[in-house]
Design an enzyme around this catalytic site. Structure first.
Site, PDB file in Angstrom:
ATOM      1  N   LYS A  59     -57.665   9.658 -40.238  1.00 22.65           N
ATOM      2  CA  LYS A  59     -56.991   9.247 -39.347  1.00 22.65           C
ATOM      3  C   LYS A  59     -56.965   8.517 -38.307  1.00 22.65           C
ATOM      4  CE  LYS A  59     -55.869   6.901 -43.740  1.00 22.65           C
ATOM      5  NZ  LYS A  59     -55.932   8.319 -44.727  1.00 22.65           N
ATOM      6  N   TYR A 273     -51.403   7.696 -57.830  1.00 26.50           N
ATOM      7  CA  TYR A 273     -51.448   7.817 -56.818  1.00 26.50           C
ATOM      8  C   TYR A 273     -50.357   8.667 -56.158  1.00 26.50           C
ATOM      9  CZ  TYR A 273     -51.060   7.594 -51.542  1.00 26.50           C
ATOM     10  OH  TYR A 273     -50.427   8.155 -50.251  1.00 26.50           O
ATOM     11  N   TYR A 299     -54.694  14.246 -51.927  1.00 28.01           N
ATOM     12  CA  TYR A 299     -56.392  14.029 -51.636  1.00 28.01           C
ATOM     13  C   TYR A 299     -57.194  14.479 -51.886  1.00 28.01           C
ATOM     14  CZ  TYR A 299     -53.807  10.055 -49.276  1.00 28.01           C
ATOM     15  OH  TYR A 299     -53.260   8.329 -48.794  1.00 28.01           O
TER      16      TYR A 299
HETATM   17  C1  LIG Z   1     -56.275   8.494 -46.078  1.00 27.76           C
HETATM   18  C2  LIG Z   1     -56.459   9.641 -46.214  1.00 27.76           C
HETATM   19  C3  LIG Z   1     -57.805   9.546 -47.240  1.00 27.76           C
HETATM   20  C4  LIG Z   1     -58.651   8.481 -47.922  1.00 27.76           C
HETATM   21  O1  LIG Z   1     -59.029   8.036 -46.850  1.00 27.76           O
HETATM   22  P1  LIG Z   1     -58.957   6.486 -46.704  1.00 27.76           P
HETATM   23  O2  LIG Z   1     -59.901   5.437 -46.221  1.00 27.76           O
HETATM   24  O3  LIG Z   1     -58.189   6.217 -46.768  1.00 27.76           O
HETATM   25  O4  LIG Z   1     -60.384   6.064 -48.634  1.00 27.76           O
HETATM   26  C5  LIG Z   1     -57.951  11.042 -47.832  1.00 27.76           C
HETATM   27  N1  LIG Z   1     -57.561  12.625 -46.941  1.00 27.76           N
HETATM   28  C6  LIG Z   1     -55.535  11.825 -46.172  1.00 27.76           C
HETATM   29  C7  LIG Z   1     -55.451  13.257 -46.321  1.00 27.76           C
HETATM   30  C8  LIG Z   1     -55.746  10.734 -46.385  1.00 27.76           C
HETATM   31  O5  LIG Z   1     -54.468  10.896 -45.261  1.00 27.76           O
END
Ligand SMILES: *Cc1c(COP(=O)(O)O)cnc(C)c1O
Length: 346
Positions: A59, A273, A299
């Site tokens: 992010k 999720y 993730y």
């Molecule tokens: C938000 C996030 C993702 C996914 O990225 P997107 O751009 O939302 O698809 C992947 N890994 C981590 C650790 C995240 O925080």
């Protein structure tokens, strides 16, 4: 000297306001022990868990452009959304603190996982330390109501709030990953590395969209595989990826990537999720124990589980190097303490 393709990506991004808060470029390095253990293609890792901003993550790159836009619009504060253990929310809180913006976070609790640490530790603890104002709500409908209340209150006070979408994933946020595509190509060129595949966790799709648009603009042959960690509705997710790629390409004035390059793998979402899976737990442990690299339970653990299976099942060419994009998330490990602890090495 002729300009390189990466320079042309820089030129495409030049018009957009940006706050340079990331620790960039992030390292790109091999994973020799994991590659050897698997016996497949050479595996590399792009360390976007090292982007800075309160333990880092993907992010940060999006927030460089989103906060740039907030500043350019004269915002008095920012508001964003996420699940209670959102990495995006934590990084938004950190970016807001670093740039002097008040930050409201609307956090939903409707994730199908509970343990005491999930409720109070991990990202949620960090959000509080970073000084964000938390609004904890049961679901998306309540989040929308909360946003209206905040916007109304700001309006009455003569203040303007800049709204950052879930995951920072609109076309402006995706510019951060157009930028990452250029950075990665420059690193590959310097290392004479020619990856066939780039693997990333995908959720709100800004990361995958930005990468696809940037790589296509640079005429790169690297194929992006997004591993779905979020949506139980693959058709909607595919449509949303098409839309965000189109919007991002239009914003920077390039041709959108072709539909056959938009690839999402849906087999490693598990129970949904934020719901842990066996494959995720094994992937987190394997990479920690072979490489000393910490993935996350929501993730990157699931994305790595896809990669480990793809290599073990010979679904990737052993000749072409693979780059795994580490998108961050390690604070989440502490929120899944019960699920991840108690697995001693054999
Ligand atoms: C938000 C996030 C993702 C996914 O990225 P997107 O751009 O939302 O698809 C992947 N890994 C981590 C650790 C995240 O925080």
């Amino acid at each position: 000297m002729s300009s390189t393709r990466e320079d042309s990506i820089d030129a495409l991004l030049e018009p957009f306001p940006r706050e340079t808060i990331g620790h960039l470029p992030t390292p790109l390095h091999p994973l020799p022990r994991l590659s050897e253990a698997l016996g497949g293609p050479p595996l590399w890792i792009k360390r976007d868990d090292c982007t800075g901003l309160a333990t880092g993550g993907n992010k940060t790159r999006k927030l460089e452009y989103l906060m740039g836009a907030a500043r350019a619009e004269g915002a008095d504060g920012v508001v964003s959304f996420g699940a209670l253990q959102s990495n995006h929310a934590r990084q938004t809180a950190a970016a807001a603190a670093a740039l002097g913006f008040p930050c409201d976070l609307i956090l939903v609790t409707n994730v199908n996982y509970r343990e005491p640490a999930w409720e109070v530790s991990g990202n949620r603890l960090l959000d509080e330390l970073l000084g964000a104002k938390l609004h904890i709500v049961p679901d998306e409908a309540a989040a929308a109501g909360c946003l209206q209340t905040l916007l109304g209150g700001a309006n009455d006070a003569g203040k303007q709030l800049y709204v950052i979408p879930t995951g920072g994933s609109n076309a402006i946020g995706a510019l951060g990953y157009v930028n990452c595509a250029g950075e990665l190509l420059a690193q590959c060129e310097a290392l004479e590395l020619r990856p066939g595949t780039l693997v990333s966790a995908t959720s709100s799709l800004g990361t995958q969209s930005g990468l696809l648009v940037g790589l296509h603009a640079a005429r790169s042959p690297i194929q992006v595989r997004g591993i779905n960690t979020y949506s139980a509705h693959p058709a909607n997710q595919a449509e949303a990826l098409r839309r965000l790629c189109d919007e991002t390409a239009e914003l920077i004035g390039t041709e959108p990537p072709p539909s056959d390059s938009l690839r999402i793998e849906n087999d490693f979402l598990g129970g949904g999720y934020g719901v842990p899976s066996e494959a995720m737990q094994r992937a987190v442990e394997e990479v920690a124990r072979l490489e000393g690299v910490l993935l996350d339970p929501v993730y990157t653990g699931k994305a790595m589980a896809w990669l480990l299976a793809a290599v073990r099942e010979d679904r990737l060419s052993p000749e072409e190097p693979v780059v795994f994009l580490h998108t961050g998330g390690s604070p989440g490990l502490f929120a899944y303490q019960q699920c991840l602890s108690g697995h001693p090495a054999p």
